[in-house]
Design an enzyme around this catalytic site. Sequence first.
Site, mmCIF file in Angstrom:
data_model
loop_
_atom_site.group_PDB
_atom_site.id
_atom_site.type_symbol
_atom_site.label_atom_id
_atom_site.label_comp_id
_atom_site.label_asym_id
_atom_site.label_seq_id
_atom_site.Cartn_x
_atom_site.Cartn_y
_atom_site.Cartn_z
ATOM 1 N N ASP A 224 0.867 -1.142 0.009
ATOM 2 C CA ASP A 224 0.095 0.030 0.146
ATOM 3 C C ASP A 224 0.982 1.404 0.155
ATOM 4 O O ASP A 224 0.649 2.240 0.630
ATOM 5 C CB ASP A 224 -1.086 0.006 1.220
ATOM 6 C CG ASP A 224 -2.224 0.877 1.025
ATOM 7 O OD1 ASP A 224 -2.533 1.028 -0.420
ATOM 8 O OD2 ASP A 224 -2.854 1.352 1.957
ATOM 9 N N GLY B 281 -0.986 7.757 5.200
ATOM 10 C CA GLY B 281 -0.285 6.943 4.139
ATOM 11 C C GLY B 281 1.290 6.497 4.654
ATOM 12 O O GLY B 281 1.501 7.523 5.575
#
Lengths: 309, 417
Positions: free
Chosen positions: B305, B324
Site C-alpha cells: 500500500d 499513508g
Amino acid sequence: MSELSVNHLLGIKYLQKSDIDLIFNTADHFKEVINRPIKKVPSLRDITIANLFFENSTRTRLSFELAEKRLSADTINFSAASSSVKKGETLIDTVNNILSMKVDMVVMRHPNPGAGIFLSKHVKASIVNAGDGAHEHPTQALLDSYSIRERLGEVAGKNVVIVGDILHSRVALSNIFALKLQGANVKVCGPKTLIPKYIDSLDVEVETNLIKALEWCDVANMLRVQNERMDISYFPSTREYTQQFGLNKKILNSLNKEIIVMHPGPINRGVEITSDVADSDQAIILDQVQNGVAIRMAAIYLLASKIKQ
Amino acid sequence: MKLLIKSATIVDQQSDYHLKQADILMEDGIIKKIGTAIEAKADKVIDIDGLHVSQGWFDTSVSFGEPGYEERETIENGLKTAALSGFTDVVLNAQSNPTIDNSAALYSVKAKAHANAVNLLPTGALTVKAEGIDLAELYDMSNAGAVSFADYKKPVSNPNLLKIALQYAQNFDGLVQSFPLEKKISGKGIVNEHHNSTLLGLKGIPNLAEDLQIARDLYLLEYTGGKLHIPTVSTEKSVALIKEAKKKGLDVSCSVAIHNLVLTDDLLSEFDTRAKVLPPLRTKSDTKALIEGLKEGTIDFVTSDHDPIDIENKKVEFDNASYGSIGLESAFGALQTIFSTEETIEILTRGRARFKAESSKIAEEESAKLSFFLPEEKYTFEKSDILSTSQNSIFLGQSLKGKAIGIFNNNQLIIKE
C-alpha cells in the site's frame, strides 16, 4: 524529590505520583503567597513565557497569565483561531518565530490532540499543555485533585464520579489519569453516546444512572456539555439531557451523605447543574478557580527551575 | 544479453530446485539453463553470498504521485524503488492529480513506464474524478489496459453506484474495487477506536465501519455477480465475512496492507504521524486474524500500500497529517518478521492473474521474471534503507528480517551491488 521528572507538562499520563505531590506542596506555598497583601514573588524575573491560544479560552488563559505575573515572569500572548494558522504558517514555524525572540516557555492551547507533544519534539522550549483537543488538560486535573485534597484531606481512596460529556472532554481524561495515579476510584456517568466505548480499558467504571453514581461518590465533577465539539446530536434535546444527568438541589438533598460538587467551568446553569447547587456550600467551583492560579504557579515554577539548570 | 547467476538458492515450490542452490543462465530474457556449476561466457555474472531467487513479486496497490504530486514521487523513481525492493509487477492506483479516469490519462501513465524493468499495471478510477457520483469510462479504460477500477481510499458510499458498476463491468470482465469504510460510521475518526484512541483523545474509527461496508458490498455482489476486490482489509470480522462469501462461491478477492499485518495501534502512543494510515492500525486480535486469513487464502494478497507523502503533509499535528506510508522498501523484511521465507515468497507471488499480471516459472526456456533477496539479515529499518522520494515510512525504527536487492525482468537487470 525536589524536581519534576519531566521537562514539559504535556499530560498527566506522563507524570509520576511524586510529580503530583511536588506540584501540590509547591502550590501550598504559592496559595499562601496569593493571599498576601503583596501577591507576588520575584522567582521568574528572568523567564519569558508565551501564551499561545489556538482555541478560545477565557478562564484558563487568565489563570495562566495571572500565575505568570504573580511569579514575575515576562509574558506575551498570542491568540488565533486554528483556521488562520492553517491558511499558511505551520505550528512549528509559528512557535519557532516566537521562540526566536528568546522565549523560554510556551503555554499552549490547541484544538488537535497531541499538539503539545508534537511541538515538544520539534522546538526548543518547555511546553505546558493548556488543553489539546480531547486529549489532556493537565493543569485542570491537577487543580481539581488539589481542590479535593484541600476539602477532604486526601485524594487516595475517594470515590469520584465524572458526569457528562466524557467523549469530547480532555478534562475528563486528565482527571481520570490524575485520580487513578493518586489512588482514587473513578466512575464516569453520562449518556452512552458521550462515553468512549473503550473507557473501561482505563480502569474506569461506567454508570449511566446519575442517582446511583451520586450515591456511590464522595465527589461529583459535573462537566459541561460541549456542543461546539459535536458533529451530530448525541442526545435529542438539552431538556432530556438535564432530566437524566442534570444535578439539582432536590437530588443533592436526597443523598444519604454530603458530597462535594465540582465543575471546571464555564457552567451552563440549569443544564448540568442548577444555580442553587452551583451556589451551595457543597460546590467548590470558585475554590477550583482560585486553586488554579496556585497550581499553575507551581507547575510553571517547577518547569522553569529545570530550564535554569 | 547473457547473464549468469552463480549459486543462488531457488525458492519456488513449483521448481525441482526448490530450496536448492543452482546456477541460472539467461539469454535475451529467457532462462536457458539451470544447473550446478554452469560454465558459460556471460556479459554479466552475479555472484553474491547468500543470494536467493524466486519468481517475481507482485504488489496490488502502489501510488507514485505522478501526474500532479511529483514532489511525493515520480513514476520513474517509484518503479526503480519497486525493482530494488524485489517487485517485478505493481498495480498503480489512480490517485493522482488529475485522477486517471479516462483512457488518455491511462495511456500517458503507461507511456512513462514504457520499456521499464518493472511492469506497471494501472488501475483506472471507478468514477469520474473519483468523486463517487458518475461511473468513469470503464470499458474504454479496460481496452487501454486498466487492470481494475477503484477510487483508491474513497469508499463507494452510494450502494446503487456499486451495484451498477459491478453489473456494468461484467461485459468486459472488469475487476471493481470497493474501499471498505462506511463513512457515516467512521465520522471524524482517524485512528482505530480502542484503548489507544481513548488514551490519546483521538477520534476513533470502529471496526464496525469496515465490517458494515464489507457486509453491504458482499450482499451487492451476491445480487449482481461480477468481480469484486476489497483492498486493504484490517479487521477480524472482515476476514470472517469474506471467508463466508468465498464459501458461497462469490467472486471476491481482498488484500491486506503489510503494516496492518505486522503493526498495531500501540505505535500511536507518541502521536507519530508516520503511523497514520487508512485503514488504521488495529489491535493484536485483528492482526492475528489477518495473518491466519492470509495463510489459509481467505486474504488473497498482501500489499505494501505504498503511498509516498511529502514531509509538509506529515510533519504536522496528528489531526492535520495525511494518511499513508511508503512500503515497498520494507515489504519483504516486514513480512519475514511473521512468516517463513517460503511462506513470504508464496504470498508475494500468488494470485497475479486477478490483476492481469504475467506469471512466470523458474524453468528452462521460460521468460525470466525473477526477484533477488537475502533472507537472513536482521536489521533496524532506517532512513538509509529508503529509496523513495518521500520518507514517510511507518517501519522506520522497526526490526526487520531480510532484504530484497533487485529483479531481473523484461531482459533488464536492476540490482543493488
